[in-house]
Design a protein around this motif. Structure first.
Motif, PDB file in Angstrom:
ATOM      1  N   GLU A   1       0.837  -1.201   0.000  1.00 26.96           N
ATOM      2  CA  GLU A   1       0.000   0.000   0.000  1.00 26.96           C
ATOM      3  C   GLU A   1       0.863   1.240   0.000  1.00 26.96           C
ATOM      4  O   GLU A   1       1.995   1.212   0.476  1.00 26.96           O
ATOM      5  N   MET A   2       0.306   2.335  -0.499  1.00 22.28           N
ATOM      6  CA  MET A   2       0.960   3.630  -0.360  1.00 22.28           C
ATOM      7  C   MET A   2       0.510   4.209   0.973  1.00 22.28           C
ATOM      8  O   MET A   2      -0.694   4.399   1.198  1.00 22.28           O
ATOM      9  N   VAL A   3       1.459   4.454   1.864  1.00 21.41           N
ATOM     10  CA  VAL A   3       1.126   5.023   3.181  1.00 21.41           C
ATOM     11  C   VAL A   3       1.879   6.346   3.336  1.00 21.41           C
ATOM     12  O   VAL A   3       2.904   6.558   2.678  1.00 21.41           O
ATOM     13  N   PRO A   4       1.400   7.259   4.199  1.00 20.89           N
ATOM     14  CA  PRO A   4       2.123   8.520   4.408  1.00 20.89           C
ATOM     15  C   PRO A   4       3.542   8.239   4.913  1.00 20.89           C
ATOM     16  O   PRO A   4       3.750   7.290   5.678  1.00 20.89           O
ATOM     17  N   CYS A   5       4.482   9.063   4.505  1.00 19.61           N
ATOM     18  CA  CYS A   5       5.873   8.863   4.912  1.00 19.61           C
ATOM     19  C   CYS A   5       6.037   9.014   6.428  1.00 19.61           C
ATOM     20  O   CYS A   5       5.487   9.938   7.031  1.00 19.61           O
ATOM     21  N   PHE A   6       6.794   8.106   7.023  1.00 14.87           N
ATOM     22  CA  PHE A   6       7.140   8.226   8.441  1.00 14.87           C
ATOM     23  C   PHE A   6       8.206   9.302   8.651  1.00 14.87           C
ATOM     24  O   PHE A   6       8.239   9.971   9.670  1.00 14.87           O
ATOM     25  N   GLU A   7       9.062   9.439   7.650  1.00 23.03           N
ATOM     26  CA  GLU A   7      10.202  10.363   7.765  1.00 23.03           C
ATOM     27  C   GLU A   7       9.759  11.731   7.237  1.00 23.03           C
ATOM     28  O   GLU A   7       9.869  12.001   6.056  1.00 23.03           O
ATOM     29  N   LYS A   8       9.252  12.575   8.141  1.00 23.84           N
ATOM     30  CA  LYS A   8       8.627  13.830   7.717  1.00 23.84           C
ATOM     31  C   LYS A   8       9.263  15.044   8.390  1.00 23.84           C
ATOM     32  O   LYS A   8       9.884  14.922   9.448  1.00 23.84           O
ATOM     33  N   PRO A   9       9.078  16.238   7.792  1.00 23.98           N
ATOM     34  CA  PRO A   9       9.737  17.449   8.299  1.00 23.98           C
ATOM     35  C   PRO A   9       9.437  17.757   9.767  1.00 23.98           C
ATOM     36  O   PRO A   9      10.304  18.270  10.483  1.00 23.98           O
ATOM     37  N   GLU A  10       8.215  17.434  10.215  1.00 25.48           N
ATOM     38  CA  GLU A  10       7.846  17.735  11.609  1.00 25.48           C
ATOM     39  C   GLU A  10       8.845  17.127  12.602  1.00 25.48           C
ATOM     40  O   GLU A  10       9.028  17.649  13.708  1.00 25.48           O
TER      41      GLU A  10
ATOM     42  N   LEU B   1      21.535  18.620  13.451  1.00 29.04           N
ATOM     43  CA  LEU B   1      20.107  18.298  13.390  1.00 29.04           C
ATOM     44  C   LEU B   1      19.730  18.070  11.916  1.00 29.04           C
ATOM     45  O   LEU B   1      19.128  18.939  11.277  1.00 29.04           O
ATOM     46  N   THR B   2      20.118  16.917  11.428  1.00 26.82           N
ATOM     47  CA  THR B   2      19.982  16.598  10.004  1.00 26.82           C
ATOM     48  C   THR B   2      18.684  15.866   9.695  1.00 26.82           C
ATOM     49  O   THR B   2      18.184  15.084  10.489  1.00 26.82           O
ATOM     50  N   ARG B   3      18.184  16.124   8.524  1.00 24.42           N
ATOM     51  CA  ARG B   3      17.036  15.412   7.971  1.00 24.42           C
ATOM     52  C   ARG B   3      17.104  15.560   6.463  1.00 24.42           C
ATOM     53  O   ARG B   3      17.320  16.679   6.001  1.00 24.42           O
ATOM     54  N   PRO B   4      16.931  14.561   5.663  1.00 27.41           N
ATOM     55  CA  PRO B   4      16.723  13.156   6.005  1.00 27.41           C
ATOM     56  C   PRO B   4      17.919  12.541   6.744  1.00 27.41           C
ATOM     57  O   PRO B   4      18.985  13.150   6.776  1.00 27.41           O
ATOM     58  N   PRO B   5      17.705  11.355   7.335  1.00 27.21           N
ATOM     59  CA  PRO B   5      18.812  10.694   8.033  1.00 27.21           C
ATOM     60  C   PRO B   5      19.869  10.184   7.046  1.00 27.21           C
ATOM     61  O   PRO B   5      19.733  10.390   5.836  1.00 27.21           O
TER      62      PRO B   5
END
Ligand code: OKP
Ligand code: ZN
Length: 347
Positions: free
Chosen positions: A22-31, A156-160
């Motif tokens: 399934e397509m699910v919302p990304c866990f890795e998000k800006p918040e 404080l990096t994102r993405p990991p």
């Protein structure tokens, strides 16, 4: 503690990932990063500064030129296929596994996505390059600040980054921030650097980058790859190769591991790091070991993160903390900043 943060991370905003068909919302998000920076500021742990941009040459100390070239141009190449692609993230769908050739770069965009990736769970977006690059800037700046005399710094990096290898992305990661930090310390005069990876997932990219080297010790505590991502690396028998033999330590723990089991592994890790006597430490700081994490299975409590920071502080080493995973967004700020505060009180 001096923190490096760049708001451009917010430009990497994946819409969906493919999960169990399934397509699910990304866990890795800006918040995730927004909440950590807010909690760091709220607790008054130190200054938060924007990093200086580092050169492409410093990225090439870890990543191959052809991978960096691919990554920088990927979004434009994706748009060139069809302007309507602007509204969709790019995913790989085919990979050169055993018996297929990975020495020729295909012209086809999907085929190049597969050549340079390890999974289909990592959307590439319009802002991926700028976010990954400014994240790498944070990591290199955090390393450099240690050379200038800071005792502890936070990127404080994102993405990991810890799943990204020299020439591939995956596991939400594109540039290996921890590896870039370690390499910068060496290039700036450190003789030996240790990397402690406490994210729930094994840092396969970091391990592979330094696997044949003895100037970087890699130690990781993580979910057993028999059941946990990234599945194909992270077993205890991976101890290094060639000159690097003895300079890689994996401490896999079974699903559901308790805080007592986790802290026993941390003690083993710290003893190995102390005996290596590095000039500096890089910590791949993921907090997806927290009991409530939606994609992980360890059972650490928020107060445990203070103890983790304290134990790392007792090593008495200059340390650059590099943010990795952690997906229980409500608690993420408290858990990350607890580690940093614990370090500050003990260091
Ligand atoms: C990145 B880091 C969940 C599937 C898992 C990969 C996990 C990457 C974790 N939808 N996909 O180490 O926290
Ligand atoms: Zn993780």
């Amino acid at each position: 503690m001096l923190a490096f943060y760049n708001e451009h991370h917010g430009q990497h905003r994946g819409r969906v990932e493919i999960y169990r068909g399934e397509m699910v919302p990304c866990f890795e998000k800006p918040e995730r990063a927004d909440l950590v920076v807010a909690e760091f500021a709220r607790r008054g742990l130190g200054q938060i500064v924007t990093p200086r941009g580092v050169s492409l040459a410093s990225l090439e100390r870890i990543h191959t030129p052809r991978y960096l070239h691919f990554l920088r141009n990927a979004w434009n190449d994706w748009l060139a296929l069809d302007p309507a692609n602007a509204g969709k993230d790019a995913f790989p769908s085919v990979w050169p596994v055993r018996s297929l050739r990975d020495d020729i770069e295909p012209d086809n965009f999907s085929a190049r996505m597969g050549l340079y990736s390890m999974d289909s769970g990592t959307p590439l977006t319009a802002g991926t390059w700028i976010a990954a690059k400014t994240g790498a800037d944070c990591a290199v700046n955090a390393a450099h600040a240690l050379r200038l005399g800071e005792k502890g710094t936070f990127a404080l990096t994102r993405p990991p980054g810890h799943h990204a290898g020299a020439d591939f992305f995956g596991g939400y990661c594109f540039l290996n921030n921890a590896a870039l930090a370690a390499q910068h310390l060496l290039d700036d005069g450190a003789r030996k650097v240790a990397i402690l990876d406490i994210d729930y997932h094994h840092g396969n990219g970091t391990q592979s980058i330094f696997y044949r080297r003895d100037d970087v010790l890699f130690v990781s505590i993580h979910g057993d790859p028999r059941t946990e991502f990234p599945f194909y690396l992270g077993h205890a028998d991976e101890t290094g190769d060639g000159a690097g033999l003895g300079y890689n330590m994996n401490l896999p723990l079974a699903r559901g591991a308790t805080p007592a089991q986790w802290f026993a592994a941390l003690e083993t890790a710290c003893i190995r790091i102390a005996s290596y006597a590095p000039d500096a430490l890089v910590v791949s700081l993921g907090v997806d070991t927290w009991a409530g994490d939606p994609i992980s299975s360890f059972t650490l409590q928020s107060a445990d993160f203070l103890r983790i920071g304290e134990r790392i502080g007792y090593l008495g080493l200059p340390a650059a903390f590099v943010f990795e995973g952690g997906y229980a967004v409500d608690e993420i700020g408290v858990n990350v900043v607890n580690v940093l505060e614990g370090f500050e009180t003990a260091a």
